[in-house]
Every structure is written in structure tokens, then in C-alpha cells.
Design a protein around this motif. Structure first.
Motif, short mmCIF file in Angstrom:
data_model
loop_
_atom_site.label_atom_id
_atom_site.label_comp_id
_atom_site.label_asym_id
_atom_site.label_seq_id
_atom_site.Cartn_x
_atom_site.Cartn_y
_atom_site.Cartn_z
N PHE A 23 70.44 8.76 3.98
CA PHE A 23 69.13 8.23 4.40
C PHE A 23 69.20 7.77 5.86
N ARG A 24 70.21 6.97 6.19
CA ARG A 24 70.33 6.43 7.55
C ARG A 24 70.34 7.55 8.59
N ARG A 25 71.05 8.64 8.27
CA ARG A 25 71.28 9.69 9.26
C ARG A 25 70.42 10.93 9.03
N LEU A 53 77.25 -14.86 4.35
CA LEU A 53 78.20 -13.95 5.01
C LEU A 53 78.11 -12.59 4.36
N GLU A 54 78.18 -11.53 5.16
CA GLU A 54 78.38 -10.20 4.61
C GLU A 54 79.86 -9.91 4.80
N VAL A 55 80.52 -9.59 3.72
CA VAL A 55 81.95 -9.32 3.78
C VAL A 55 82.12 -7.82 3.68
N ILE A 56 82.75 -7.23 4.68
CA ILE A 56 82.93 -5.77 4.68
C ILE A 56 84.39 -5.43 4.60
N VAL A 57 84.74 -4.63 3.60
CA VAL A 57 86.11 -4.15 3.42
C VAL A 57 86.09 -2.66 3.71
N ARG A 58 87.10 -2.20 4.45
CA ARG A 58 87.15 -0.78 4.83
C ARG A 58 88.53 -0.19 4.52
N ASN A 59 88.49 1.03 3.99
CA ASN A 59 89.72 1.80 3.77
C ASN A 59 89.88 2.91 4.79
N ALA A 66 87.91 4.55 8.58
CA ALA A 66 86.97 4.24 9.66
C ALA A 66 85.66 4.97 9.42
N ALA A 67 84.55 4.28 9.65
CA ALA A 67 83.22 4.88 9.55
C ALA A 67 82.22 3.91 10.17
N GLY A 68 80.99 4.38 10.34
CA GLY A 68 79.88 3.52 10.71
C GLY A 68 80.15 2.65 11.93
N SER A 69 79.84 1.35 11.80
CA SER A 69 79.91 0.47 12.96
C SER A 69 81.36 0.30 13.45
N PHE A 70 82.34 0.44 12.55
CA PHE A 70 83.74 0.33 12.99
C PHE A 70 84.07 1.47 13.94
N VAL A 125 85.12 4.54 0.93
CA VAL A 125 85.37 4.42 2.38
C VAL A 125 85.28 2.96 2.81
N ASP A 126 84.15 2.33 2.50
CA ASP A 126 83.95 0.92 2.85
C ASP A 126 82.82 0.36 1.99
N PHE A 127 82.66 -0.94 2.02
CA PHE A 127 81.56 -1.55 1.25
C PHE A 127 81.33 -2.97 1.73
N LYS A 128 80.16 -3.48 1.35
CA LYS A 128 79.76 -4.84 1.71
C LYS A 128 79.63 -5.69 0.44
N LEU A 129 80.18 -6.88 0.47
CA LEU A 129 80.03 -7.80 -0.65
C LEU A 129 79.35 -9.08 -0.19
N PRO A 131 75.29 2.62 -4.06
CA PRO A 131 75.38 3.53 -2.90
C PRO A 131 74.65 2.98 -1.67
N ASP A 132 73.84 1.92 -1.87
CA ASP A 132 73.22 1.25 -0.72
C ASP A 132 74.23 0.41 0.05
N THR A 133 75.26 -0.05 -0.64
CA THR A 133 76.17 -1.03 -0.04
C THR A 133 77.61 -0.52 0.09
N CYS A 134 77.84 0.72 -0.34
CA CYS A 134 79.18 1.32 -0.25
C CYS A 134 79.08 2.65 0.47
N ARG A 135 80.14 3.06 1.15
CA ARG A 135 80.23 4.45 1.57
C ARG A 135 81.12 5.16 0.55
N LEU A 136 80.55 6.23 -0.03
CA LEU A 136 81.23 6.98 -1.08
C LEU A 136 81.25 8.44 -0.67
#
Ligand code: UDP
Length: 239
Positions: A215-217, A89-95, A97-101, A174-178, A196-201
Motif C-alpha cells: 500500500f505504502r509503495r 513509545l513505538e518499539v521497532i525490532v528489526r532482523n 534492513a528495510a524502510g526508514s532504517f 523483517v521488522d515490526f512495531k510494538l 501486516p499493518d505493523t510488520c514487514r513480512l
């Protein structure tokens, strides 16, 4: 501790066996991918930064009572970790809104939530890591309901700890994946990486992106952004 056979090579890391069946060595690469591997590139020095940052953050989380796989940093790119079976599972926590949300729900990037959100996706490249809820995860036997409770509680705890830490560094988390794993006794611990690969800072003052979105954008200044967040973390730790 010596590296033995290569067990797995992922997008950003290689994983090696060691003489101890309970321990693995993770080696961080500079390779970067985005959009499920469709975009590929190199971010020079990323492996060193992700390794160091992830280790420092995991060590902090451990002090605060969150069990993690971190054992010992072996070199600038290599770390000894506890061997786990990864919960797929990829667990995504967000504080915010950004990205796919933002895309999925039509919410402007940067909208601050009253309370953090959590979501899961099924770690499955062929299916494109589809979003799923905890009932789906149980139906697919990815985790038990009790494990999902633990994963959710740990993820929100990690968010509170990291949000506070990054805010002291002038950075908005902003958000991150665990990702979590199971030890042989069945206990759940935090695994994978926090970088920084797995978090938005975002810079807390200017909102400048200091993470993989550069990098993505194709925003440019990717290496500088990674170096800047690492500098802030190191400066904070030195105080
Ligand atoms: N993320 C990640 N790996 C993934 C997908 C997302 O580390 O395979 C991280 C990403 O860096 C961001 C957060 O999880 O910090 C939320 O990502 P989102 O769902 O918005 O997806 P994205 O817009 O990155 O495709």
C-alpha cells in the motif's frame, strides 16, 4: 460483553468502553494510512485479517509467557482486551534492513543483521513520531528505566517467538512495531496489534512483500497479500 461509549478512534481501529472498567473492545477498520496520515486509502477485508492475525499471534505469545492485552475475540472485527495506559513509545525490532532504517543509514533493503536491532520513537503525531533513545524516554518521563528494560526484553522475546513462527509459515519477519501498556498495578503488557499493518513480512523464497509496503509503495495486490499471509497462518495452525 457489550460496547458502550466510543473512547477513541484511530487510523485503523475504534476503541469502546465496556461495563467492566478493566476491559475495552477494539474494532478493526479497513482504513489504511501511511506517512503519518498523508496517504489514505482502504484495504478491503484488512480489519478482519488484522483482528484475527493479531489475536492468534498474541494468544501464542501468551502461551509462551509474554503478557498481552488479548482477552477474547468477539467477532470477525472485534476483540475484548485489557484496558491499559499506553506507554507513548513505538518499539521497532528489526532482523533485516528495510524502510526508514535503510533510508536513514544508507543500507540496502534486505541486508540481514547479525543480531536484531531495537529502536524507539516517541508516539506523537504532531512531532511526526521522532526517533529517541531510552535516556530521552526517561528524560521525557515516558517510562522509567526499569520499564524500558522490561519493554526491551519482552520485545526481543516477541521477536524470537514470531520469527520462528513466521519462518514455519514460509515468511521472513523483517521488522515490526510494538506498543506496550501499563495495567492499574503498574505491570507492563503488550498492547495494540501485530498485523501486516505493523510488520514487514516477506515470502521466504521469493522475497515478495506481503504487508503494508504494498500500500505504502503502490505495488498493487494489497488485498491479496494480506489474504496470503493470513492463509499461511491459518494453514499452519490447522496442522
Ligand atoms: N511501523 C508501524 N507504525 C509506524 C511506523 C512503523 O507499524 O508508525 C512498522 C512498519 O510497518 C515496519 C516497522 O514498523 O514493519 C518499521 O518501520 P520503519 O521504521 O522502517 O518505517 P516506515 O518505513 O514504515 O516508515
Amino acid at each position: 460483553m457489550e460496547k458502550r461509549e466510543l473512547l477513541y478512534e484511530g487510523k485503523a481501529k475504534k476503541v469502546y468502553a465496556t461495563d467492566d472498567p478493566q476491559l475495552l473492545i477494539v474494532a478493526y477498520k479497513d482504513d489504511a494510512t501511511a506517512f503519518n496520515g498523508q496517504k489514505k486509502g482502504t484495504i478491503t477485508g484488512k480489519g478482519v485479517i488484522s483482528n484475527r492475525m493479531s489475536n492468534r499471534l498474541m494468544a501464542r505469545l501468551e502461551w509462551a509467557g509474554v503478557p498481552t492485552h488479548f482477552v477474547e475475540e468477539l467477532s470477525e472485527r472485534e476483540t475484548l482486551v485489557k484496558r491499559v495506559t499506553i506507554v507513548p513509545l513505538e518499539v521497532i525490532v528489526r532482523n533485516l534492513a528495510a524502510g526508514s532504517f535503510s533510508q536513514r543509514y544508507g543500507v540496502e533493503e534486505g541486508v540481514v543483521f547479525d543480531r536484531p536491532t531495537i529502536e524507539f520513537s516517541y508516539k506523537n503525531d504532531e512531532l511526526g513520531d521522532p526517533l529517541l533513545n531510552s535516556h530521552h524516554a526517561v528524560a521525557l518521563k515516558l517510562a522509567t528505566p526499569e520499564e524500558l528494560e522490561t519493554i526491551q526484553a519482552l520485545s526481543f522475546r516477541v521477536n524470537e517467538l514470531l520469527k520462528e513462527f513466521w519462518s514455519q509459515c514460509g515468511v521472513t519477519l523483517v521488522d515490526f512495531k510494538l506498543e506496550f501498556g501499563r495495567l492499574t498495578d503498574g505491570s507492563i503488557i503488550l498492547a495494540d496489534e501485530i498485523s501486516p499493518d505493523t510488520c514487514r513480512l516477506w515470502d521466504a523464497k521469493t522475497g515478495e512483500k506481503l504487508d503494508k509496503d504494498r500500500f505504502r509503495r503502490d505495488l498493487g495486490g494489497v488485498e491479496d497479500a494480506y489474504a496470503e499471509v493470513m492463509r499461511r497462518l491459518t494453514e499452519h495452525d490447522a496442522q
